[in-house]
Write a protein that holds these residues in place. Structure first.
Motif, PDB file in Angstrom:
ATOM      1  N   TYR A  32     -64.598  32.930  73.310  1.00 23.80           N
ATOM      2  CA  TYR A  32     -63.852  32.203  72.657  1.00 23.80           C
ATOM      3  C   TYR A  32     -63.344  32.959  71.469  1.00 23.80           C
ATOM      4  CZ  TYR A  32     -67.394  32.150  68.797  1.00 23.80           C
ATOM      5  OH  TYR A  32     -68.182  31.998  67.512  1.00 23.80           O
ATOM      6  N   SER A  33     -62.155  32.840  70.923  1.00 23.68           N
ATOM      7  CA  SER A  33     -61.677  33.735  69.382  1.00 23.68           C
ATOM      8  C   SER A  33     -61.673  33.197  68.558  1.00 23.68           C
ATOM      9  CB  SER A  33     -59.416  33.328  70.363  1.00 23.68           C
ATOM     10  OG  SER A  33     -59.243  34.241  69.358  1.00 23.68           O
ATOM     11  N   SER A  34     -61.573  33.718  67.305  1.00 26.26           N
ATOM     12  CA  SER A  34     -62.486  33.376  66.039  1.00 26.26           C
ATOM     13  C   SER A  34     -61.203  33.789  64.890  1.00 26.26           C
ATOM     14  CB  SER A  34     -63.902  33.689  65.924  1.00 26.26           C
ATOM     15  OG  SER A  34     -63.802  34.835  66.054  1.00 26.26           O
ATOM     16  N   THR A  35     -60.460  33.844  64.184  1.00 25.84           N
ATOM     17  CA  THR A  35     -59.377  34.089  63.453  1.00 25.84           C
ATOM     18  C   THR A  35     -59.973  33.942  62.468  1.00 25.84           C
ATOM     19  OG1 THR A  35     -57.520  33.545  64.723  1.00 25.84           O
ATOM     20  CG2 THR A  35     -57.190  33.809  62.492  1.00 25.84           C
ATOM     21  N   CYS A  36     -60.062  34.962  61.681  1.00 27.81           N
ATOM     22  CA  CYS A  36     -60.595  34.929  59.848  1.00 27.81           C
ATOM     23  C   CYS A  36     -60.380  34.648  58.759  1.00 27.81           C
ATOM     24  CB  CYS A  36     -60.511  36.342  59.294  1.00 27.81           C
ATOM     25  SG  CYS A  36     -61.770  36.455  57.657  1.00 27.81           S
ATOM     26  N   PRO A  37     -60.801  33.162  58.660  1.00 27.93           N
ATOM     27  CA  PRO A  37     -60.082  31.944  57.917  1.00 27.93           C
ATOM     28  C   PRO A  37     -59.699  32.530  56.122  1.00 27.93           C
ATOM     29  CG  PRO A  37     -62.239  30.935  57.911  1.00 27.93           C
ATOM     30  CD  PRO A  37     -62.026  33.146  58.615  1.00 27.93           C
ATOM     31  N   ALA A  38     -61.042  34.420  55.369  1.00 33.21           N
ATOM     32  CA  ALA A  38     -59.793  34.966  54.642  1.00 33.21           C
ATOM     33  C   ALA A  38     -59.195  35.849  54.627  1.00 33.21           C
ATOM     34  CB  ALA A  38     -61.398  35.619  54.318  1.00 33.21           C
ATOM     35  N   SER A  39     -59.049  36.062  56.050  1.00 36.75           N
ATOM     36  CA  SER A  39     -57.778  36.889  56.629  1.00 36.75           C
ATOM     37  C   SER A  39     -56.707  35.943  56.306  1.00 36.75           C
ATOM     38  CB  SER A  39     -58.339  37.543  57.335  1.00 36.75           C
ATOM     39  OG  SER A  39     -56.967  38.870  57.663  1.00 36.75           O
TER      40      SER A  39
ATOM     41  N   ALA B 218     -55.651  33.074  54.516  1.00 39.24           N
ATOM     42  CA  ALA B 218     -55.464  33.004  53.242  1.00 39.24           C
ATOM     43  C   ALA B 218     -54.866  34.156  52.781  1.00 39.24           C
ATOM     44  CB  ALA B 218     -56.912  32.428  52.100  1.00 39.24           C
ATOM     45  N   LEU B 219     -56.052  35.540  53.160  1.00 40.12           N
ATOM     46  CA  LEU B 219     -54.860  36.702  52.343  1.00 40.12           C
ATOM     47  C   LEU B 219     -53.241  36.848  52.995  1.00 40.12           C
ATOM     48  CD1 LEU B 219     -57.566  38.457  52.151  1.00 40.12           C
ATOM     49  CD2 LEU B 219     -56.392  38.072  49.953  1.00 40.12           C
ATOM     50  N   SER B 220     -53.417  36.579  53.769  1.00 40.06           N
ATOM     51  CA  SER B 220     -52.134  36.636  55.071  1.00 40.06           C
ATOM     52  C   SER B 220     -51.145  35.881  53.801  1.00 40.06           C
ATOM     53  CB  SER B 220     -52.021  36.812  56.224  1.00 40.06           C
ATOM     54  OG  SER B 220     -52.629  37.736  56.859  1.00 40.06           O
ATOM     55  N   ARG B 221     -51.650  34.453  53.999  1.00 35.95           N
ATOM     56  CA  ARG B 221     -50.385  33.181  53.731  1.00 35.95           C
ATOM     57  C   ARG B 221     -50.088  34.165  52.627  1.00 35.95           C
ATOM     58  NH1 ARG B 221     -53.936  29.845  56.307  1.00 35.95           N
ATOM     59  NH2 ARG B 221     -55.382  29.574  53.791  1.00 35.95           N
ATOM     60  N   GLN B 222     -50.365  34.166  51.238  1.00 35.12           N
ATOM     61  CA  GLN B 222     -50.447  34.577  50.392  1.00 35.12           C
ATOM     62  C   GLN B 222     -49.150  35.843  50.436  1.00 35.12           C
ATOM     63  OE1 GLN B 222     -52.935  37.372  47.538  1.00 35.12           O
ATOM     64  NE2 GLN B 222     -52.896  35.916  45.268  1.00 35.12           N
ATOM     65  N   ARG B 223     -49.520  36.918  51.153  1.00 36.27           N
ATOM     66  CA  ARG B 223     -48.678  38.060  51.044  1.00 36.27           C
ATOM     67  C   ARG B 223     -47.450  37.424  51.484  1.00 36.27           C
ATOM     68  NH1 ARG B 223     -47.341  40.748  49.431  1.00 36.27           N
ATOM     69  NH2 ARG B 223     -46.526  42.613  50.297  1.00 36.27           N
ATOM     70  N   ASN B 224     -47.959  36.403  53.133  1.00 33.68           N
ATOM     71  CA  ASN B 224     -46.040  36.252  53.180  1.00 33.68           C
ATOM     72  C   ASN B 224     -45.179  35.459  52.520  1.00 33.68           C
ATOM     73  OD1 ASN B 224     -46.401  36.764  55.819  1.00 33.68           O
ATOM     74  ND2 ASN B 224     -47.424  35.492  56.395  1.00 33.68           N
ATOM     75  N   ALA B 225     -46.253  34.997  51.047  1.00 32.15           N
ATOM     76  CA  ALA B 225     -46.031  33.825  50.098  1.00 32.15           C
ATOM     77  C   ALA B 225     -44.950  34.720  49.317  1.00 32.15           C
ATOM     78  CB  ALA B 225     -46.376  32.729  49.680  1.00 32.15           C
TER      79      ALA B 225
ATOM     80  N   GLY C 121     -39.750  38.193  58.068  1.00 31.32           N
ATOM     81  CA  GLY C 121     -40.759  36.264  57.364  1.00 31.32           C
ATOM     82  C   GLY C 121     -42.409  37.012  58.095  1.00 31.32           C
ATOM     83  N   LEU C 122     -42.732  38.229  58.569  1.00 33.91           N
ATOM     84  CA  LEU C 122     -43.887  37.931  58.017  1.00 33.91           C
ATOM     85  C   LEU C 122     -44.606  39.202  57.842  1.00 33.91           C
ATOM     86  CD1 LEU C 122     -46.252  36.658  60.572  1.00 33.91           C
ATOM     87  CD2 LEU C 122     -46.089  38.529  62.222  1.00 33.91           C
ATOM     88  N   ALA C 123     -45.078  38.880  56.501  1.00 34.25           N
ATOM     89  CA  ALA C 123     -45.526  40.107  55.926  1.00 34.25           C
ATOM     90  C   ALA C 123     -47.062  40.518  55.922  1.00 34.25           C
ATOM     91  CB  ALA C 123     -44.999  39.597  54.448  1.00 34.25           C
TER      92      ALA C 123
END
Length: 311
Positions: free
Chosen positions: A159-166, A168-175, A202-204
């Motif tokens: 399966y694929s796993s996307t890191c929750p911490a990563s 959250a950090l990505s959302r912050q940079r996008n914001a 739009g994708l930092a």
């Protein structure tokens, strides 16, 4: 103590030194053969029987400490016929194992099999309607002791796993970038924001994701006549939410990205999800789960293990 077989008293006039007394007499836990190539029959997803290549370990105990060895060729020959005409089922495994014990003519009281093969399942694409085949490694451990059949079914799901911490950090940079680009914009229309989100600006940052694997082993209750491989695989994949795909068009890839965003998970989360899916299954007596996230951020893997027993 039995006399050594000689050309005069052996079948076909051939000596059999296995009947000689053991030099260091003692019983042995297991004697047999590993990695025997043999075809086996299994039930496919639609209930039909298909033949697949397997690798099998077979063994019996040697309870007679004075006997030098077991009748090993009898195990091999019986194994070649064991799954030739019917699919693997718990009742069938019991018959095969009892035949192994009987073939030793009093030398053995227990028998076991370890079967390994790859199960192919056809899986639909997420959105396009295409189909593709996915491979699942399967193992079956069967042991007959004191008249009781013990069965352990093992399989692996990727399966694929996307890191929750990563994430959250990505959302912050996008914001942060959004605030930078629109700090002086008054008023802002929905269309302007949409165009910005669809642009490269739009994708930092993007979260890291990786292919991951859940290895599952379940001890099965003896009351069932079929091996529940397909429903257990489906349950585990549904619990994880992001099983790897087969046929992928652009709409499938977009749907997969959405599933990853909706199923952010550490390895700890994945292990708990699989455990929750198996904890209430009436067919499962005990489960052992090991998940591994093959990190794209680190040169090492993130792993979690959990086991449990159902009431």
């Amino acid at each position: 103590m039995s006399a050594p077989m000689t050309p005069a008293n052996a079948p076909n006039g051939l000596p059999d030194v296995a009947h000689e007394a053991a030099a260091l007499a003692r019983p042995l836990d297991w004697v047999g053969m590993d990695r025997i190539a043999v075809p086996v029959r299994i039930h496919d997803a639609d209930g039909t029987t298909v033949q697949v290549a397997a690798e099998v370990d077979v063994a019996v105990d040697l309870k007679d400490g004075d006997a030098r060895g077991i009748h090993m060729s009898r195990l091999y020959l019986q194994l070649q016929q064991a799954f030739a005409s019917e699919a693997i089922t718990p009742p069938g495994l019991r018959r095969v194992l009892q035949g192994f014990v009987d073939s030793q003519q009093g030398l053995s009281t227990r028998a076991r099999l370890h079967i390994r093969y790859e199960h192919l399942l056809q899986r639909p694409a997420l959105a396009s309607g295409h189909l593709g085949w996915k491979r699942y490694p399967v193992s079956i451990d069967a042991e007959l002791a004191d008249g009781h059949l013990h069965l352990v079914l093992g399989f692996a799901v990727e399966y694929s796993s996307t890191c929750p911490a990563s994430a959250a950090l990505s959302r912050q940079r996008n914001a942060d970038r959004f605030a930078e680009d629109f700090s002086a914009a008054r008023p802002m229309s929905t269309q302007v924001v949409r165009e910005w989100l669809e642009s490269e600006r739009g994708l930092a940052a993007t979260p890291h994701a990786q292919r991951s694997r859940a290895d599952v082993r379940v001890a099965l209750r003896p009351a069932f006549d079929e091996l529940p491989l397909l429903p257990l695989v489906d349950a585990v994949e549904a619990a994880l939410g992001t099983p790897v795909q087969t046929a992928v068009k652009r709409e499938d890839e977009q749907a997969f990205a959405e599933l990853n965003a909706a199923n952010l998970m550490f390895c700890e989360d994945a292990a708990r999800r699989v455990a929750a899916a198996l904890a209430g299954d009436a067919r499962v007596e005990r489960y052992d789960i090991a998940v591994a996230h093959f990190e794209s951020l680190h040169p090492h893997d993130a792993v979690a293990r959990v086991s449990g027993r159902n009431a």
